[in-house]
Write an enzyme that holds these catalytic residues in place. Structure first.
Site, mmCIF file in Angstrom:
data_model
loop_
_atom_site.group_PDB
_atom_site.id
_atom_site.type_symbol
_atom_site.label_atom_id
_atom_site.label_comp_id
_atom_site.label_asym_id
_atom_site.label_seq_id
_atom_site.Cartn_x
_atom_site.Cartn_y
_atom_site.Cartn_z
ATOM 1 N N ILE A 16 0.810 -1.211 0.000
ATOM 2 C CA ILE A 16 0.000 0.000 0.000
ATOM 3 C C ILE A 16 0.846 1.265 0.000
ATOM 4 O O ILE A 16 0.296 2.364 -0.088
ATOM 5 C CB ILE A 16 -0.958 0.029 1.217
ATOM 6 N N GLY A 17 2.154 1.137 0.094
ATOM 7 C CA GLY A 17 3.009 2.318 0.110
ATOM 8 C C GLY A 17 4.432 1.977 -0.250
ATOM 9 O O GLY A 17 4.885 0.847 -0.054
ATOM 10 N N GLY A 19 8.286 3.960 -0.067
ATOM 11 C CA GLY A 19 9.074 5.136 0.280
ATOM 12 C C GLY A 19 10.542 4.930 0.008
ATOM 13 O O GLY A 19 10.971 3.886 -0.494
ATOM 14 N N GLY A 20 11.328 5.945 0.358
ATOM 15 C CA GLY A 20 12.758 5.882 0.077
ATOM 16 C C GLY A 20 13.489 4.856 0.910
ATOM 17 O O GLY A 20 14.474 4.265 0.465
ATOM 18 N N MET A 21 13.028 4.614 2.143
ATOM 19 C CA MET A 21 13.717 3.692 3.036
ATOM 20 C C MET A 21 12.967 2.386 3.258
ATOM 21 O O MET A 21 13.562 1.416 3.680
ATOM 22 C CB MET A 21 13.950 4.353 4.390
ATOM 23 N N ALA A 22 11.669 2.381 2.993
ATOM 24 C CA ALA A 22 10.877 1.206 3.348
ATOM 25 C C ALA A 22 9.673 1.045 2.422
ATOM 26 O O ALA A 22 9.272 1.972 1.719
ATOM 27 C CB ALA A 22 10.395 1.317 4.803
ATOM 28 N N VAL A 24 5.606 -0.386 2.527
ATOM 29 C CA VAL A 24 4.532 -0.610 3.498
ATOM 30 C C VAL A 24 3.498 -1.558 2.910
ATOM 31 O O VAL A 24 3.079 -1.409 1.756
ATOM 32 C CB VAL A 24 3.853 0.717 3.895
ATOM 33 N N LYS A 39 5.653 -2.063 7.892
ATOM 34 C CA LYS A 39 6.685 -1.338 7.157
ATOM 35 C C LYS A 39 7.960 -2.168 7.173
ATOM 36 O O LYS A 39 8.460 -2.553 8.236
ATOM 37 C CB LYS A 39 6.935 0.028 7.789
ATOM 38 N N ASP A 133 11.254 14.537 10.111
ATOM 39 C CA ASP A 133 10.797 14.341 8.730
ATOM 40 C C ASP A 133 9.306 14.660 8.608
ATOM 41 O O ASP A 133 8.538 13.889 8.048
ATOM 42 C CB ASP A 133 11.073 12.902 8.277
#
Length: 584
Positions: A16-17, A19-22, A24, A39, A133
């Site tokens: 569902i997501g 990102g730059g580090m993880a 989700v 995550k 952040d």
């Protein structure tokens, strides 16, 4: 990775997501039978042992934060090379999506969202955690309008409210504070700067600084002045603009000292806009042109119209107040005047939540307030006909004889599960009946919350569900606050270690195995919490057990010699010093 099971408990359903580090995933906790968000740290970061340790430690710190405006962190774990965090699943949108759809946003909505984010930061900062952040991507808005701050993955618990980031720049460059861009120390005022940038973007639809690459943007945060939002969008209250500009000052000492100060000013702005309405901002045009006398007359007229229902005397009083606000605002002294006592005649706003409008009007009259009914909205927290939100919020300092706007619940959307988390068990059955649902299974667990408090529900609030269906809950036994002393289990056998942990009132968490040349197989070599430290009883304790000495690498077998002599030693890569003796 979807459909995988982590730690025998967390089932991954869909991504569902990203990102730059993880990454989700939506998942399900099989133990508690509830939907969750998981995550997972990206593989390229798992090779950095320091980064992984920080990821785990910082996420555990965030897990200690409990607040309605913070996404709950339930668990932090590792399976193989997979590092993950288990979090509350939010049904709603990111603020980033809302900005793309609605910006420039109505200033009232901007104030409401900003106050909720600031409330989340206030709790984090009081626990010595700096988010670092804050950005629209990390701010979730539920279907009920509740703001949730997420992703403390790069936050750190700090001492003395400061921390050095060294040479590493961490965070999202468009929302950086200048000190982050320089790689200098950050504190709670750095989060306030980032929130100020988010407020700017909500009001204008744009971030103040942009560029071709991150370095360019970072340098702009350090060197360039922010263009006031009113130069991009008309109709922004001058007081709100000053609030944004103060929050985004390049110098930490010139910003709000803490989230409490920011919340206080946002509450003050809400009050003034409620008293004088949008007309007060039109009058600011006269001020800019030097026509203060005309502004004063207009302000008095606005106040007079609003005060007719309460009599001429009250209208004059409000007119004087609004006039003072306008004149002081023109000179930049509005907030100073507030603190000097111009509006000192205040008291906390009563709590009207859960009342009918008639009940609220009666209670408000006794306290000297006036109730204004806003629009009806859907709510999973309050049944139809009951007040579900109010502005100012309960407890906020509000001028006497002020107006409090209330919004009445239309009930949950047809077939939507209401929220019962936080309620007492003996209230749940009757509450669910109002929404057409029944109470299902009740599970009791050890938790610090008061006895009988609902900790979890399944299905979660907002889930579509047929009427007459049952909703299961998990409640606290109230014993989680009891502390126990962590036993020392290193050097014990696995069975003895489990026994000692349970004897002291804790539970055995994850059991890992690893090679160890100094500890015999089957004996504990590591425990999660330090021996003799105090810990809430019922907490799980992870342990690691020795698998014995690591086996030596296998060597290829040599063919047996014809005369029965022994094989030579394996080649060590150096010249062999032992030669075969010549025959005879």
């Amino acid at each position: 990775m979807s459909s995988r099971l982590l730690s025998g408990r967390y089932e991954l359903l869909e991504k569902i997501g990203d990102g730059g580090m993880a990454v989700v995933y939506k998942g399900r906790d099989r133990l508690l039978n509830r939907f969750i968000a998981v995550k997972i740290l990206r593989p390229e970061f798992t090779k950095d042992a320091t980064f992984v340790e920080n990821f785990k430690r910082e996420s555990q710190a965030a897990a200690g934060l409990s607040h309605p405006n913070i996404v709950g962190v339930y668990d932090v774990g590792r399976e193989g090379n997979i590092n993950y965090i288990v979090m509350e699943l939010i049904e709603g949108q990111t603020l980033n999506d809302i900005i793309e759809e609605e910006a420039p946003m109505d200033y009232r909505k901007v104030i409401d969202i900003s106050k909720q984010v600031a409330s989340a930061l206030r709790i984090a900062h009081k626990n010595k955690i700096i988010h670092r952040d804050v950005k629209p991507h990390n701010i979730m808005i539920t279907n009920d309008g509740v703001v949730k701050l997420a992703d403390f993955g790069i936050a750190r618990a700090v001492n003395d409210a400061t921390l050095s980031t060294g040479s590493k720049i961490v965070g999202s460059v468009h929302y950086f504070s200048p000190e982050q861009a320089r790689g200098n120390y950050v504190d709670e005022r750095s989060d306030i700067y980032s929130l100020g940038i988010v407020m700017y973007e909500m009001l204008t639809g744009k971030v103040p600084f942009d560029g071709e690459n991150p370095v360019t943007v970072a340098l702009k945060h350090i060197n360039e002045e922010i263009v006031p939002p009113s130069e991009l969008v008309e109709g922004i209250p001058p007081m709100l603009e000053r609030c944004v500009m103060k929050a985004t000052s390049k110098y930490q000492t010139n910003r709000y000292a803490n989230a409490d100060e920011l919340i206080e000013d946002l509450n003050n702005i809400s009050f003034v806009t409620n008293v004088a309405g949008d007309s007060i901002f039109a009058s600011s045009d006269y001020i800019e042109k030097g026509k203060k006398r005309k502004a004063l007359e207009d302000a008095q007229e606005v106040a007079s119209q609003k005060g007719k229902k309460k009599g001429k005397k009250k209208g004059k009083v409000i007119g004087v107040i609004v006039a003072i606000v306008l004149l002081l605002a023109a000179g930049g002294g509005y907030f100073a005047a507030w603190k000097m006592g111009v509006f000192s005649d205040t008291k906390p706003a009563p709590d009207f939540l859960g009342m009918t409008v008639e009940e609220a009007k009666q209670a408000a009259e006794e306290e000297g307030f006036t109730i204004k009914q806003g629009k009806d909205i859907y709510s999973n927290d309050y049944p139809e006909g009951k007040i579900c939100t109010q502005d100012p919020e309960p407890g906020a300092e509000t001028p006497k004889d002020g107006t409090i706007t209330v919004h009445v619940s239309k009930g949950s959307k047809d077939g939507m599960v209401p929220n019962i988390v936080g309620m007492q068990e003996d209230q749940v059955e009757a509450f669910l009946a109002e929404y057409g649902y029944k109470l299902g299974n009740v599970k009791t667990i050890t938790d610090p919350a008061d006895e009988g408090t609902v900790l979890e529900q399944d299905p979660v609030a907002g889930t579509p569900l047929d009427k007459e269906s049952k909703i299961n809950i998990v409640v606290s036994d109230g014993r989680g606050t009891e502390k126990g002393t962590v036993p020392s289990v290193t050097g014990l056998t696995l069975e003895d270690a489990k026994k000692r942990i349970m004897e002291e009132g804790f539970t055995v968490g994850r059991v890992d195995y690893d090679w160890d040349n100094s500890v015999d197989k089957g004996y504990v070599i590591y425990q999660q919490y330090q021996a003799n430290s105090l810990l809430d009883k019922g907490t799980s304790i992870d342990i690691q057990v020795s698998s014995g000495p690591e086996p030596a690498p296998e060597t290829p077998e040599k063919p047996e010699s014809g005369d029965g002599s022994q094989e030579k030693p394996a080649d060590t890569g150096t010249e062999d010093a032992t030669q075969e003796e010549p025959e005879g």
